[in-house]
Design a protein around this motif. Structure first.
Motif, mmCIF file in Angstrom:
data_model
loop_
_atom_site.group_PDB
_atom_site.id
_atom_site.type_symbol
_atom_site.label_atom_id
_atom_site.label_comp_id
_atom_site.label_asym_id
_atom_site.label_seq_id
_atom_site.Cartn_x
_atom_site.Cartn_y
_atom_site.Cartn_z
ATOM 1 N N GLY A 103 1.057 -0.937 -0.060
ATOM 2 C CA GLY A 103 0.040 0.197 -0.363
ATOM 3 C C GLY A 103 0.798 1.527 0.440
ATOM 4 N N ASP A 104 2.126 1.086 0.774
ATOM 5 C CA ASP A 104 3.227 2.562 1.039
ATOM 6 C C ASP A 104 3.508 2.825 -0.391
ATOM 7 O OD1 ASP A 104 1.901 3.201 3.472
ATOM 8 O OD2 ASP A 104 3.563 2.805 4.505
ATOM 9 N N GLY A 105 4.179 1.592 -1.102
ATOM 10 C CA GLY A 105 4.540 1.693 -2.411
ATOM 11 C C GLY A 105 3.860 1.866 -3.610
ATOM 12 N N ILE A 106 2.743 2.119 -3.766
ATOM 13 C CA ILE A 106 1.472 2.182 -4.416
ATOM 14 C C ILE A 106 1.468 3.915 -4.126
ATOM 15 C CG2 ILE A 106 -0.494 2.478 -5.105
ATOM 16 C CD1 ILE A 106 -1.057 -0.654 -4.730
ATOM 17 N N ALA A 107 1.242 4.351 -3.083
ATOM 18 C CA ALA A 107 1.458 5.941 -3.313
ATOM 19 C C ALA A 107 2.596 6.323 -3.149
ATOM 20 C CB ALA A 107 0.958 5.613 -1.333
ATOM 21 N N ASP A 108 3.219 5.587 -2.473
ATOM 22 C CA ASP A 108 4.633 6.748 -3.313
ATOM 23 C C ASP A 108 5.037 6.408 -4.332
ATOM 24 O OD1 ASP A 108 5.754 6.203 -0.621
ATOM 25 O OD2 ASP A 108 7.637 4.913 -0.648
ATOM 26 N N GLY A 134 0.700 -2.447 -8.694
ATOM 27 C CA GLY A 134 0.096 -2.772 -7.316
ATOM 28 C C GLY A 134 -1.366 -3.272 -7.083
ATOM 29 N N LEU A 135 -1.908 -2.829 -8.043
ATOM 30 C CA LEU A 135 -3.725 -2.478 -8.277
ATOM 31 C C LEU A 135 -4.166 -3.737 -8.469
ATOM 32 C CD1 LEU A 135 -4.458 1.039 -9.577
ATOM 33 C CD2 LEU A 135 -4.631 -0.031 -6.748
ATOM 34 N N ALA A 136 -2.849 -4.714 -9.604
ATOM 35 C CA ALA A 136 -3.252 -6.001 -10.242
ATOM 36 C C ALA A 136 -3.542 -6.843 -8.886
ATOM 37 C CB ALA A 136 -2.748 -6.185 -11.476
ATOM 38 N N ALA A 137 -2.659 -6.867 -7.689
ATOM 39 C CA ALA A 137 -2.315 -7.979 -6.702
ATOM 40 C C ALA A 137 -3.048 -7.732 -5.437
ATOM 41 C CB ALA A 137 -0.184 -7.608 -6.494
ATOM 42 N N LEU A 138 -2.895 -6.443 -6.254
ATOM 43 C CA LEU A 138 -4.311 -5.898 -4.454
ATOM 44 C C LEU A 138 -5.706 -6.637 -5.173
ATOM 45 C CD1 LEU A 138 -3.802 -2.237 -3.913
ATOM 46 C CD2 LEU A 138 -2.935 -4.335 -2.592
ATOM 47 N N THR A 187 -11.701 1.671 -10.670
ATOM 48 C CA THR A 187 -12.387 1.438 -9.947
ATOM 49 C C THR A 187 -13.497 0.161 -10.941
ATOM 50 O OG1 THR A 187 -13.683 2.262 -9.894
ATOM 51 C CG2 THR A 187 -12.978 2.427 -8.079
ATOM 52 N N GLY A 188 -13.138 0.374 -11.557
ATOM 53 C CA GLY A 188 -13.551 -0.249 -12.733
ATOM 54 C C GLY A 188 -12.798 -1.347 -13.389
ATOM 55 N N GLN A 189 -11.503 -0.958 -13.549
ATOM 56 C CA GLN A 189 -10.259 -2.560 -13.726
ATOM 57 C C GLN A 189 -10.443 -3.436 -12.529
ATOM 58 O OE1 GLN A 189 -6.450 -0.173 -15.654
ATOM 59 N NE2 GLN A 189 -7.946 1.406 -15.297
ATOM 60 N N TYR A 190 -10.834 -3.421 -11.572
ATOM 61 C CA TYR A 190 -10.590 -4.111 -10.090
ATOM 62 C C TYR A 190 -11.542 -4.322 -9.814
ATOM 63 C CZ TYR A 190 -6.348 -2.506 -12.660
ATOM 64 O OH TYR A 190 -4.615 -2.639 -12.961
#
Length: 215
Positions: free
Chosen positions: A99-104, A134-138, A177-180
């Motif tokens: 999560g922090d890495g996505i924000a970074d 990161g979003l794909a992993a989440l 949100t539409g992609q994930y």
């Protein structure tokens, strides 16, 4: 205790959410600062002059957000946000790092564009690719999580939630949100949890998404 914070920082919001989750809101004074002005109270507590920075009752300063959350758990006598040991602890810390890495990466991307770097230039492309991976992993993690997994969020969930809030506020064009869809559903449930709602109430928009700044 005093928390030097900013309404625009996802890392500071994560700590504010942790404060509410641990029931410490009556023990922590939240002080919003303009970190760009290098306020003396932050510099004196944190040589890096970053937020969030926490000043304990005994004058001990804690930084960054991950360390502050560990410290707050010690103060509260609770390991609900970060398990004390074992694989459970490792997994929470890993999710928090994601999560922090996505924000970074998202914050660095915005900084590159502000400095005149084109969105399709290598440095910017690399940062946005990190956000998307990161979003794909989440999304995969959300598909595997139990429906009630966010009822008592840990530090990993808080980190991810605040990073997603930043994307909503600053990268609406992503339409993540539409992609994930599984991640979007997970996030919607998380936004209804008390500590996330109460941390968001201190943001300028007054809603679940928040903005960005320093760790």
């Amino acid at each position: 205790m005093k928390l030097y914070s900013s309404v625009l920082s996802p890392y500071a919001r994560k700590v504010r959410a942790a404060i509410h989750a641990l029931g410490l809101q009556d023990r922590v004074e939240i002080i919003n600062v303009n970190i760009s002005a290098s306020p003396a109270e932050v510099v004196n507590a944190n040589p890096l002059c970053k937020i969030p920075t926490l000043l304990g009752d005994d004058g001990t300063a804690m930084y960054d957000s991950r360390v502050i959350i560990e410290y707050l758990g010690v103060v509260a006598g609770s390991d609900m946000l970060v398990p004390a040991a074992g694989m459970a602890r490792c997994m929470v810390l890993r999710t928090q790092a994601l999560g922090d890495g996505i924000a970074d990466a998202a914050i660095l991307y915005r900084g590159l564009l502000a400095a005149g770097i084109a969105p399709d230039a290598g440095p910017a492309v690399r940062q946005m690719a990190a956000v998307e991976r990161g979003l794909a992993a989440l999304e995969r993690m959300a598909r595997e999580s139990a429906p009630d997994a966010v009822a008592r969020p840990d530090a990993g969930a808080l980190s991810v939630g605040c990073a997603l809030g930043f994307l909503d506020a600053r990268f609406a064009e992503l339409g993540w949100t539409g992609q994930y869809p599984a991640l979007a559903e997970w996030y919607a449930r998380l936004c209804r949890v008390d500590c996330m709602r109460r941390s968001a109430s201190q943001d300028t928009a007054g809603t679940c998404p928040s903005g960005a700044s320093y760790r």
